[in-house]
Design a protein around this motif. Structure first.
Motif, short mmCIF file in Angstrom:
data_model
loop_
_atom_site.label_atom_id
_atom_site.label_comp_id
_atom_site.label_asym_id
_atom_site.label_seq_id
_atom_site.Cartn_x
_atom_site.Cartn_y
_atom_site.Cartn_z
N VAL A 1 2.71 2.59 -5.84
CA VAL A 1 2.58 1.49 -6.80
C VAL A 1 1.93 0.25 -6.19
O VAL A 1 1.34 -0.56 -6.91
CB VAL A 1 3.96 1.11 -7.41
N GLU A 2 2.02 0.08 -4.86
CA GLU A 2 1.40 -1.09 -4.25
C GLU A 2 1.24 -0.90 -2.74
O GLU A 2 2.08 -0.27 -2.09
CB GLU A 2 2.24 -2.35 -4.50
N ILE A 3 0.16 -1.46 -2.22
CA ILE A 3 -0.08 -1.46 -0.78
C ILE A 3 -0.31 -2.91 -0.36
O ILE A 3 -1.09 -3.64 -0.98
CB ILE A 3 -1.32 -0.60 -0.43
N THR A 4 0.39 -3.32 0.68
CA THR A 4 0.21 -4.66 1.23
C THR A 4 -0.27 -4.53 2.68
O THR A 4 -0.26 -3.42 3.23
CB THR A 4 1.51 -5.47 1.18
N PRO A 5 -0.65 -5.62 3.33
CA PRO A 5 -1.10 -5.51 4.72
C PRO A 5 -0.07 -4.89 5.65
O PRO A 5 -0.45 -4.28 6.67
CB PRO A 5 -1.39 -6.96 5.11
N ASN A 6 1.23 -4.98 5.33
CA ASN A 6 2.25 -4.49 6.25
C ASN A 6 3.17 -3.43 5.66
O ASN A 6 4.12 -2.99 6.32
CB ASN A 6 3.11 -5.66 6.74
N SER A 7 2.91 -3.00 4.42
CA SER A 7 3.83 -2.06 3.80
C SER A 7 3.13 -1.21 2.74
O SER A 7 1.99 -1.48 2.35
CB SER A 7 5.00 -2.80 3.15
N ILE A 8 3.85 -0.19 2.28
CA ILE A 8 3.42 0.62 1.13
C ILE A 8 4.66 0.87 0.28
O ILE A 8 5.73 1.17 0.79
CB ILE A 8 2.76 1.94 1.57
N SER A 9 4.51 0.70 -1.04
CA SER A 9 5.62 0.88 -1.96
C SER A 9 5.30 2.03 -2.92
O SER A 9 4.16 2.18 -3.36
CB SER A 9 5.88 -0.40 -2.76
#
Length: 320
Positions: A220-228
């Motif tokens: 549902v989402e990717i950030t610079p430090n994580s994946i959800s």
């Protein structure tokens, strides 16, 4: 003078078409936007084919490999030698921008020049356009739809999206080079078409916990430090350094439509062609290889589409 045939795509099937045309004394030109067999060149460095070497042969040229199922570097050597030893007429790093039929001739414009041809063969494959996940963060530099070398991911937290051959190969190789690997899989298990000698390996690595896997999961989402990602209504979030979004690829349907090829109205987008001759709905414009399968990119591959070259050239010869 116009060429008898212009072949768009210099992969194995495009090469097979050129060999067949050359055998019958026809003038032809292969236009390839990258190096020889560009798609194979962009495969992972350690990739091993599902097919045995004799099933990858074109033009009745023997393919000798160290193992029954050859690897990428052996395939590159094989097809490169076919091109050079037969002095095939191929223009590399020249991308076709537009094809238009005027009267009985096709006008072909590329990134470098313009040509005319009596017949066109489109053998462009499907590896150029990844299937997008359409999630926030997919555009980040840490996300790639192509996997090359596992060394890069050593000591990194890597999320591999998918459960196909490419996903499984990437997960296993990265794990064995020291990456912390998590697979995020939309389905309920590893893909049924995964290579039979690899499938037990990945399943055992998951079972023992060496590689983590989440099934029935959707990113549902990717950030610079994580994946959800979600499993049902439950949201999960993991620390993450890199995302290998190996979600598959699709043909360039816009190119096909722009040159007049009709596509099926359903989500498969099958191009229209005659199965006996490979001629599309546009007279004297032929399709060859994996492009014939639309979104079902697993239907056609080197092993079962080599015959397209003979079908096409024989049909062209009948019209002369």
């Amino acid at each position: 003078m116009p060429h008898d045939i212009i072949i768009v795509g210099g992969g194995p099937i495009g090469i097979a078409c050129a060999l067949e045309a050359q055998k019958h004394g026809m003038s032809y030109l292969i236009l390839e936007k990258g190096p020889i067999v560009n798609s194979l060149f962009n495969y992972p460095i350690n990739m091993q084919f599902f097919s045995s070497s004799e099933k990858l042969e074109v033009g009745s040229v023997p393919f000798i490999s160290k193992e029954a199922k050859p690897k990428r570097d052996e395939a590159l050597e094989y097809y490169r030698r076919i091109v050079t030893s037969n002095d095939l007429n191929i223009h590399l790093f020249e991308e076709v921008a537009h094809v238009q039929k005027k009267a009985t001739l096709f006008q072909v414009k590329t990134s470098k020049a313009a040509y005319q041809a009596k017949n066109i063969i489109v053998a462009t494959g499907f590896y150029d356009i990844p299937n997008s996940m359409n999630v926030p963060g997919e555009e980040l530099a840490k996300v790639t739809h192509y996997y090359k070398d596992p060394h890069f991911y050593a000591k990194q937290k890597v999320a591999v999206i998918g459960a196909s051959n490419s996903s499984v190969d990437a997960a296993l190789e990265c794990y064995r080079k020291g990456a912390d690997v998590t697979m995020i899989i939309r389905g309920s298990g590893i893909g049924e078409r995964v290579k039979y000698w690899v499938k037990p390996d990945i399943e055992n690595r998951i079972k023992e916990g060496s590689i983590k896997a989440f099934y029935n999961a959707e990113v549902v989402e990717i950030t610079p430090n994580s994946i959800s990602f979600k499993i049902g209504d439950t949201l999960h979030s993991l620390e993450n350094d890199y995302v290998l979004a190996l979600t598959g690829y699709k043909p360039n349907f816009e190119f096909l439509k722009n040159i007049g090829i009709e596509l099926s109205a359903d989500e498969k987008l099958y191009p229209v062609y005659n199965e006996d001759t490979m001629e599309s709905n546009v007279e004297n414009l032929y399709l060859a290889g994996v492009i014939c399968g639309g979104m079902d990119t697993h239907l056609w591959f080197i092993e079962n589409s080599r015959i397209h070259a003979d079908l096409i050239i024989q049909d062209i010869l009948k019209k002369i």
